[in-house]
Design a protein around this motif. Structure first.
Motif, PDB file in Angstrom:
ATOM      1  N   THR A 106       0.981  -0.880  -0.055  1.00  0.00           N
ATOM      2  CA  THR A 106       0.000   0.206  -0.036  1.00  0.00           C
ATOM      3  C   THR A 106       0.878   1.356   0.073  1.00  0.00           C
ATOM      4  OG1 THR A 106      -1.701  -1.184   1.153  1.00  0.00           O
ATOM      5  CG2 THR A 106      -1.680   1.113   1.119  1.00  0.00           C
ATOM      6  N   ALA A 107       2.118   1.211   0.778  1.00  0.00           N
ATOM      7  CA  ALA A 107       2.817   2.542   0.873  1.00  0.00           C
ATOM      8  C   ALA A 107       3.306   2.750  -0.457  1.00  0.00           C
ATOM      9  CB  ALA A 107       3.828   2.194   1.968  1.00  0.00           C
ATOM     10  N   THR A 108       3.772   1.659  -1.187  1.00  0.00           N
ATOM     11  CA  THR A 108       4.617   2.048  -2.585  1.00  0.00           C
ATOM     12  C   THR A 108       3.343   2.007  -3.759  1.00  0.00           C
ATOM     13  OG1 THR A 108       4.503  -0.352  -2.973  1.00  0.00           O
ATOM     14  CG2 THR A 108       6.631   0.718  -1.796  1.00  0.00           C
ATOM     15  N   SER A 109       2.097   2.030  -3.409  1.00  0.00           N
ATOM     16  CA  SER A 109       1.042   2.098  -4.461  1.00  0.00           C
ATOM     17  C   SER A 109       0.623   3.372  -4.500  1.00  0.00           C
ATOM     18  CB  SER A 109      -0.030   1.185  -4.194  1.00  0.00           C
ATOM     19  OG  SER A 109       0.581  -0.206  -4.205  1.00  0.00           O
ATOM     20  N   TRP A 110       0.965   4.436  -4.079  1.00  0.00           N
ATOM     21  CA  TRP A 110       0.602   5.863  -4.233  1.00  0.00           C
ATOM     22  C   TRP A 110       1.003   6.519  -5.390  1.00  0.00           C
ATOM     23  CZ3 TRP A 110      -3.092   7.585  -1.568  1.00  0.00           C
ATOM     24  CH2 TRP A 110      -3.608   7.240  -0.129  1.00  0.00           C
ATOM     25  N   SER A 111       0.266   7.151  -6.228  1.00  0.00           N
ATOM     26  CA  SER A 111       0.610   8.141  -7.310  1.00  0.00           C
ATOM     27  C   SER A 111      -0.233   9.215  -7.391  1.00  0.00           C
ATOM     28  CB  SER A 111       0.172   7.179  -8.784  1.00  0.00           C
ATOM     29  OG  SER A 111      -1.161   7.035  -8.740  1.00  0.00           O
ATOM     30  N   TYR A 112      -0.094  10.240  -8.280  1.00  0.00           N
ATOM     31  CA  TYR A 112      -1.093  11.363  -8.313  1.00  0.00           C
ATOM     32  C   TYR A 112      -1.183  11.559  -9.961  1.00  0.00           C
ATOM     33  CZ  TYR A 112       3.065  13.808 -10.184  1.00  0.00           C
ATOM     34  OH  TYR A 112       4.331  13.774 -10.938  1.00  0.00           O
ATOM     35  N   GLU A 113      -2.275  12.498 -10.126  1.00  0.00           N
ATOM     36  CA  GLU A 113      -2.655  12.803 -11.395  1.00  0.00           C
ATOM     37  C   GLU A 113      -3.283  14.278 -11.229  1.00  0.00           C
ATOM     38  OE1 GLU A 113      -6.292  11.538 -14.329  1.00  0.00           O
ATOM     39  OE2 GLU A 113      -6.103  10.603 -12.590  1.00  0.00           O
ATOM     40  N   ILE A 114      -2.643  15.202 -12.158  1.00  0.00           N
ATOM     41  CA  ILE A 114      -2.984  16.596 -12.063  1.00  0.00           C
ATOM     42  C   ILE A 114      -4.281  16.687 -13.070  1.00  0.00           C
ATOM     43  CG2 ILE A 114      -2.501  18.907 -12.467  1.00  0.00           C
ATOM     44  CD1 ILE A 114       0.406  17.820 -11.392  1.00  0.00           C
ATOM     45  N   ILE A 115      -5.293  17.306 -12.742  1.00  0.00           N
ATOM     46  CA  ILE A 115      -6.356  17.335 -13.892  1.00  0.00           C
ATOM     47  C   ILE A 115      -6.843  18.864 -13.773  1.00  0.00           C
ATOM     48  CG2 ILE A 115      -8.991  16.717 -14.065  1.00  0.00           C
ATOM     49  CD1 ILE A 115      -8.321  14.257 -12.259  1.00  0.00           C
ATOM     50  N   GLN A 116      -7.014  19.128 -15.258  1.00  0.00           N
ATOM     51  CA  GLN A 116      -7.456  20.415 -15.518  1.00  0.00           C
ATOM     52  C   GLN A 116      -8.582  20.361 -15.920  1.00  0.00           C
ATOM     53  OE1 GLN A 116      -4.645  22.885 -17.425  1.00  0.00           O
ATOM     54  NE2 GLN A 116      -6.024  24.839 -17.388  1.00  0.00           N
ATOM     55  N   LYS A 117      -9.679  21.228 -15.738  1.00  0.00           N
ATOM     56  CA  LYS A 117     -11.122  21.378 -16.407  1.00  0.00           C
ATOM     57  C   LYS A 117     -11.473  22.700 -16.298  1.00  0.00           C
ATOM     58  CE  LYS A 117     -12.767  16.771 -15.037  1.00  0.00           C
ATOM     59  NZ  LYS A 117     -14.001  15.871 -14.234  1.00  0.00           N
ATOM     60  N   GLY A 118     -11.453  23.331 -17.353  1.00  0.00           N
ATOM     61  CA  GLY A 118     -11.557  24.762 -17.328  1.00  0.00           C
ATOM     62  C   GLY A 118     -10.536  25.491 -16.842  1.00  0.00           C
ATOM     63  N   ASP A 119     -11.064  26.346 -15.712  1.00  0.00           N
ATOM     64  CA  ASP A 119     -10.223  27.046 -14.788  1.00  0.00           C
ATOM     65  C   ASP A 119      -9.742  26.449 -13.818  1.00  0.00           C
ATOM     66  OD1 ASP A 119     -10.446  29.145 -16.719  1.00  0.00           O
ATOM     67  OD2 ASP A 119     -11.983  30.086 -15.644  1.00  0.00           O
ATOM     68  N   VAL A 120     -10.157  25.156 -13.368  1.00  0.00           N
ATOM     69  CA  VAL A 120      -9.908  24.585 -12.085  1.00  0.00           C
ATOM     70  C   VAL A 120      -8.712  23.434 -12.356  1.00  0.00           C
ATOM     71  CG1 VAL A 120     -10.931  23.162 -10.412  1.00  0.00           C
ATOM     72  CG2 VAL A 120     -12.272  24.865 -11.292  1.00  0.00           C
ATOM     73  N   ILE A 121      -7.980  23.507 -11.457  1.00  0.00           N
ATOM     74  CA  ILE A 121      -6.914  22.465 -11.630  1.00  0.00           C
ATOM     75  C   ILE A 121      -6.809  21.789 -10.093  1.00  0.00           C
ATOM     76  CG2 ILE A 121      -4.465  22.229 -11.746  1.00  0.00           C
ATOM     77  CD1 ILE A 121      -4.015  25.032 -13.152  1.00  0.00           C
ATOM     78  N   SER A 122      -6.802  20.407 -10.268  1.00  0.00           N
ATOM     79  CA  SER A 122      -6.718  19.803  -8.978  1.00  0.00           C
ATOM     80  C   SER A 122      -5.506  18.614  -9.150  1.00  0.00           C
ATOM     81  CB  SER A 122      -8.112  18.813  -8.931  1.00  0.00           C
ATOM     82  OG  SER A 122      -9.289  19.648  -9.203  1.00  0.00           O
ATOM     83  N   ILE A 123      -5.225  18.464  -7.872  1.00  0.00           N
ATOM     84  CA  ILE A 123      -4.235  17.216  -7.623  1.00  0.00           C
ATOM     85  C   ILE A 123      -4.930  15.980  -7.088  1.00  0.00           C
ATOM     86  CG2 ILE A 123      -2.077  16.490  -6.573  1.00  0.00           C
ATOM     87  CD1 ILE A 123      -1.113  19.543  -6.288  1.00  0.00           C
ATOM     88  N   CYS A 124      -4.990  14.982  -7.735  1.00  0.00           N
ATOM     89  CA  CYS A 124      -5.657  13.812  -7.178  1.00  0.00           C
ATOM     90  C   CYS A 124      -4.545  12.694  -6.810  1.00  0.00           C
ATOM     91  CB  CYS A 124      -6.588  13.140  -8.171  1.00  0.00           C
ATOM     92  SG  CYS A 124      -8.027  14.209  -8.556  1.00  0.00           S
ATOM     93  N   TRP A 125      -4.296  12.274  -5.572  1.00  0.00           N
ATOM     94  CA  TRP A 125      -3.537  11.081  -5.285  1.00  0.00           C
ATOM     95  C   TRP A 125      -4.418  10.128  -4.910  1.00  0.00           C
ATOM     96  CZ3 TRP A 125      -3.041  16.056  -2.652  1.00  0.00           C
ATOM     97  CH2 TRP A 125      -1.784  16.811  -2.896  1.00  0.00           C
ATOM     98  N   ASN A 126      -3.760   8.889  -5.567  1.00  0.00           N
ATOM     99  CA  ASN A 126      -4.440   7.649  -5.898  1.00  0.00           C
ATOM    100  C   ASN A 126      -3.680   6.598  -5.315  1.00  0.00           C
ATOM    101  OD1 ASN A 126      -6.374   9.047  -7.612  1.00  0.00           O
ATOM    102  ND2 ASN A 126      -4.817   9.164  -9.194  1.00  0.00           N
ATOM    103  N   ASN A 127      -4.327   5.663  -4.862  1.00  0.00           N
ATOM    104  CA  ASN A 127      -3.641   4.230  -4.238  1.00  0.00           C
ATOM    105  C   ASN A 127      -4.144   3.311  -4.986  1.00  0.00           C
ATOM    106  OD1 ASN A 127      -2.844   1.952  -2.436  1.00  0.00           O
ATOM    107  ND2 ASN A 127      -1.802   3.611  -1.528  1.00  0.00           N
ATOM    108  N   SER A 128      -3.277   2.386  -5.771  1.00  0.00           N
ATOM    109  CA  SER A 128      -3.723   1.372  -6.604  1.00  0.00           C
ATOM    110  C   SER A 128      -3.661  -0.073  -5.878  1.00  0.00           C
ATOM    111  CB  SER A 128      -2.944   1.392  -7.913  1.00  0.00           C
ATOM    112  OG  SER A 128      -1.441   0.934  -7.476  1.00  0.00           O
ATOM    113  N   ASN A 129      -3.641  -0.086  -4.620  1.00  0.00           N
ATOM    114  CA  ASN A 129      -3.658  -1.314  -4.146  1.00  0.00           C
ATOM    115  C   ASN A 129      -4.878  -1.767  -3.687  1.00  0.00           C
ATOM    116  OD1 ASN A 129      -2.861  -3.950  -2.568  1.00  0.00           O
ATOM    117  ND2 ASN A 129      -2.193  -2.748  -0.739  1.00  0.00           N
TER     118      ASN A 129
END
Length: 125
Positions: free
Chosen positions: A51-74
């Motif tokens: 679980t500790a090694t399964s973290w990743s991130y995604e930066i999503i931009q929708k219009g004027d909003v930018i979000s960071i989403c942290w994900n865990n794939s375990n």
């Protein structure tokens, strides 16, 4: 929402807006997203370490909003292990394992750094 009010010469306001719109925020957020992955990996309770090694991130931009989403794939049997570590879960024989709040304390310093950096950028001349 940010509102700017000024009387008279608008050159400072125009300079601020041009400077703000000329920034590439995705590159700035990339640094904080990577720091978040490192913080989450370090804070995740370790049994096997998957679980500790399964973290990743995604930066999503929708219009004027930018979000960071942290994900865990375990995921095990359709259950995200990082979430049940955070919130707790029932057991097969009627017991309950309490969750441990490790995500919020891990990310709080990252959010504080982002807020400080944004404030310095907005208030710098």
């Amino acid at each position: 929402m940010i509102s700017i009010k000024q009387k008279g010469n608008f050159s400072k306001t125009e300079k601020f807006l041009k400077k703000s719109f000329g920034k590439n925020y995705l590159n700035v957020l990339e640094k904080y997203a990577q720091q978040g992955v490192a913080a989450l990996s370090a804070a995740t309770p370790v049994d096997s370490g998957v679980t500790a090694t399964s973290w990743s991130y995604e930066i999503i931009q929708k219009g004027d909003v930018i979000s960071i989403c942290w994900n865990n794939s375990n995921v095990h049997n359709g259950v995200n292990i990082a979430l049940i570590l955070q919130y707790g879960h029932g057991t097969r024989n009627g017991g309950y394992v309490s969750g441990r709040d490790y995500i919020n304390p891990a990310l709080r310093p990252i959010f504080d750094k982002m807020a400080d950096a944004a404030w310095k950028e907005v208030t710098s001349s």
